[in-house]
Design a protein around this motif. Structure first.
Motif, PDB file in Angstrom:
ATOM      1  N   GLY A 150       2.179  -2.498   0.368  1.00 30.19           N
ATOM      2  CA  GLY A 150       2.786  -1.496   0.067  1.00 30.19           C
ATOM      3  C   GLY A 150       2.163  -0.468  -0.999  1.00 30.19           C
ATOM      4  O   GLY A 150       1.203  -1.037  -1.532  1.00 30.19           O
ATOM      5  N   LYS A 151       2.307   0.748  -0.578  1.00 32.50           N
ATOM      6  CA  LYS A 151       1.619   1.767  -1.352  1.00 32.50           C
ATOM      7  C   LYS A 151       2.016   1.638  -3.149  1.00 32.50           C
ATOM      8  O   LYS A 151       2.906   0.953  -3.358  1.00 32.50           O
ATOM      9  CB  LYS A 151       1.472   3.162  -0.891  1.00 32.50           C
ATOM     10  CG  LYS A 151       0.706   3.260   0.522  1.00 32.50           C
ATOM     11  CD  LYS A 151       0.453   4.533   1.017  1.00 32.50           C
ATOM     12  CE  LYS A 151      -0.402   4.669   2.429  1.00 32.50           C
ATOM     13  NZ  LYS A 151      -0.760   5.972   2.913  1.00 32.50           N
ATOM     14  N   GLU A 152       1.723   2.628  -3.935  1.00 34.68           N
ATOM     15  CA  GLU A 152       1.883   2.785  -4.994  1.00 34.68           C
ATOM     16  C   GLU A 152       3.436   2.506  -5.559  1.00 34.68           C
ATOM     17  O   GLU A 152       3.888   2.106  -6.609  1.00 34.68           O
ATOM     18  CB  GLU A 152       1.389   4.035  -5.762  1.00 34.68           C
ATOM     19  CG  GLU A 152      -0.018   4.159  -6.045  1.00 34.68           C
ATOM     20  CD  GLU A 152      -0.783   4.429  -4.555  1.00 34.68           C
ATOM     21  OE1 GLU A 152      -0.197   4.641  -3.551  1.00 34.68           O
ATOM     22  OE2 GLU A 152      -2.172   4.498  -4.737  1.00 34.68           O
ATOM     23  N   HIS A 155       7.283   0.958  -1.538  1.00 31.24           N
ATOM     24  CA  HIS A 155       8.040   1.040  -0.440  1.00 31.24           C
ATOM     25  C   HIS A 155       7.294   1.403   0.811  1.00 31.24           C
ATOM     26  O   HIS A 155       7.456   0.887   1.848  1.00 31.24           O
ATOM     27  CB  HIS A 155       9.240   2.076  -0.714  1.00 31.24           C
ATOM     28  CG  HIS A 155      10.255   2.010   0.517  1.00 31.24           C
ATOM     29  ND1 HIS A 155      11.100   1.434   0.711  1.00 31.24           N
ATOM     30  CD2 HIS A 155      10.289   3.272   1.243  1.00 31.24           C
ATOM     31  CE1 HIS A 155      11.748   1.766   1.651  1.00 31.24           C
ATOM     32  NE2 HIS A 155      11.433   2.861   2.132  1.00 31.24           N
ATOM     33  N   GLU A 156       6.395   2.483   0.606  1.00 34.01           N
ATOM     34  CA  GLU A 156       5.559   2.912   1.699  1.00 34.01           C
ATOM     35  C   GLU A 156       4.694   1.903   2.152  1.00 34.01           C
ATOM     36  O   GLU A 156       3.629   1.776   1.486  1.00 34.01           O
ATOM     37  CB  GLU A 156       5.114   4.234   1.315  1.00 34.01           C
ATOM     38  CG  GLU A 156       4.301   4.858   2.481  1.00 34.01           C
ATOM     39  CD  GLU A 156       3.637   6.393   2.317  1.00 34.01           C
ATOM     40  OE1 GLU A 156       3.120   6.689   3.067  1.00 34.01           O
ATOM     41  OE2 GLU A 156       3.750   6.789   1.224  1.00 34.01           O
ATOM     42  N   PRO A 157       4.749   1.597   3.484  1.00 35.68           N
ATOM     43  CA  PRO A 157       3.639   0.641   4.002  1.00 35.68           C
ATOM     44  C   PRO A 157       2.410   1.214   3.845  1.00 35.68           C
ATOM     45  O   PRO A 157       2.145   2.440   4.451  1.00 35.68           O
ATOM     46  CB  PRO A 157       4.162   0.396   5.533  1.00 35.68           C
ATOM     47  CG  PRO A 157       5.502   0.816   5.489  1.00 35.68           C
ATOM     48  CD  PRO A 157       5.740   2.021   4.665  1.00 35.68           C
ATOM     49  N   GLY A 185       1.727  -1.765   8.528  1.00 36.10           N
ATOM     50  CA  GLY A 185       1.616  -2.269   7.195  1.00 36.10           C
ATOM     51  C   GLY A 185       2.813  -2.922   6.637  1.00 36.10           C
ATOM     52  O   GLY A 185       3.815  -3.086   7.322  1.00 36.10           O
ATOM     53  N   GLY A 186       2.765  -3.197   5.358  1.00 36.86           N
ATOM     54  CA  GLY A 186       3.898  -3.614   4.674  1.00 36.86           C
ATOM     55  C   GLY A 186       3.536  -5.205   3.810  1.00 36.86           C
ATOM     56  O   GLY A 186       2.528  -5.814   3.956  1.00 36.86           O
ATOM     57  N   GLY A 206       8.753  -1.480   3.638  1.00 37.24           N
ATOM     58  CA  GLY A 206       9.700  -1.028   2.674  1.00 37.24           C
ATOM     59  C   GLY A 206      10.021  -2.238   1.884  1.00 37.24           C
ATOM     60  O   GLY A 206       9.803  -3.369   2.083  1.00 37.24           O
ATOM     61  N   ASP A 207      10.409  -1.810   0.491  1.00 35.99           N
ATOM     62  CA  ASP A 207      10.655  -2.914  -0.327  1.00 35.99           C
ATOM     63  C   ASP A 207      11.303  -1.975  -1.582  1.00 35.99           C
ATOM     64  O   ASP A 207      11.755  -0.779  -1.469  1.00 35.99           O
ATOM     65  CB  ASP A 207       9.334  -3.645  -0.967  1.00 35.99           C
ATOM     66  CG  ASP A 207       9.590  -4.914  -1.519  1.00 35.99           C
ATOM     67  OD1 ASP A 207      10.787  -4.913  -2.057  1.00 35.99           O
ATOM     68  OD2 ASP A 207       8.790  -5.908  -1.600  1.00 35.99           O
TER      69      ASP A 207
END
Length: 347
Positions: A150-152, A155-157, A185-186, A206-207
């Protein structure tokens, strides 16, 4: 003599007939709906029939037999598992790597307020735990590969893929090399090296998303999509999509072993419950045949669990740590554990 009654006009007669027919249909539909509602209501435990509000909504998730097969346990043989000495601490979202007969487990949460910074080591020969620091990591062709996640905002893959040349625990380069991006991603996926190929298995998009400026680093839940996609990187330096897992599976970062030309994965999480939206844990054991590149369900764990840390030694499949289910009939997560289990693996 009474005058003879006049017949109804044709237009009025048709209108009345249609109205009568509609009334009969509505009555029949009402009776059918009432019957279905009664059957559903009677399926609930007696203690919930008079409960209102949130508790009643919570108990709706206990109704069985109404879920799509996507959310149910897959048919799998029952294995005999043996409980081994538990880890010194309970651990969620930890990491693990096996070197010979030693399984290094490190990092992870003890609770939401405590993160582990030490390493515990399980000796498969003596079946005992010790504490140790400076664990090893996994390499592919002399390079440390990092990809996806995930990005910074968590949530965003991310699709990015980098590698760094390393040797004897030291970096041989000053900058990371950009590699071919991963198609999907993810986080929470297994990354496995087998037969000189790099496999990325399962995961989710997502997360929990961090709330900006929160003094206690609070996170908020966002929509997540769990998937069972499998990708392979080989000499052609191109990602190839292979057969997906038997069911969507996430939280399997270190829940795998490589043995007998197979990748074996234990537990994880799948798509959320369609009614309660709660996380559903996985209790199956999956096998990926590295020769045929196909999946099968080969066994069942003693309970469902996510982020388990797996190892293999002399015919025994081990797993420890993670977060287990609430019981055989409730796949939602509950207790973070440090127990160790093993079973004979027959492939």
């Amino acid at each position: 003599m009474a005058p003879a009654s006049r017949p109804l006009p044709l237009r009025l007669a048709v209108t009345l007939a249609v109205a009568l027919l509609l009334a009969l249909v509505l009555v029949a539909d009402f009776l059918r709906a009432s019957s279905s509602s009664s059957r559903l209501f009677s399926a609930l435990p007696s203690s919930t029939k008079t409960v209102k509000g949130k508790r009643a909504a919570k108990n709706v998730g206990r109704v069985v037999g109404r879920l799509n097969a996507t959310y149910a346990d897959l048919p799998a043989p029952r294995w005999d598992w043996e409980e081994m000495p538990a880890a010194p601490v309970s651990r969620l979202d930890g990491a693990a790597v096996q070197i010979g007969d030693l399984l290094y487990v490190f990092a992870g949460y003890g609770s939401l307020d405590h993160v582990h910074s030490h390493v515990d080591v399980y000796n498969f020969t003596s079946n005992s735990w010790t504490e140790r620091y400076a664990p090893a990591t996994q390499l592919w062709r002399g390079r440390l590969h990092v990809m996806g996640g995930g990005k910074e905002d968590r949530h965003e893959p991310g699709l990015e893929h980098w590698s760094l040349a390393v040797k004897d625990g030291k970096a041989l380069e000053n900058e990371w090399l950009a590699e071919v991006p991963i198609p999907r991603g993810g986080p929470h996926r297994a990354c496995v090296v087998a037969n000189d190929k790099l496999f990325v298995i399962g995961g989710q998009e997502g997360d929990f998303m961090a709330k900006p400026g929160s003094p206690i680093f609070k996170c908020a839940r966002r929509h997540e999509v769990v998937y069972g996609d499998v990708y392979m990187l080989d000499d052609e330096a191109k990602w190839k999509q292979l057969s997906p897992m038997p069911k969507p599976d996430s939280h399997i970062e270190f829940a795998w072993v490589v043995t007998n030309n197979s990748i074996v994965i234990v537990g994880g999480t799948t798509e959320k419950h369609p009614i309660t939206k709660k996380m559903i844990l996985v209790g199956e054991v999956f096998r990926f045949d590295l020769e045929t590149l196909t999946w099968s369900v080969i066994g069942r764990m003693p309970f469902r669990i996510k982020t388990a840390l797996a190892g293999y030694w002399e015919g025994w499949l081990y797993f420890t740590s993670g977060q287990r289910d609430r019981g055989p009939d409730n796949p939602a997560p509950k207790k973070v554990v440090g127990s160790m289990w093993r079973t004979k693996l027959h492939l």
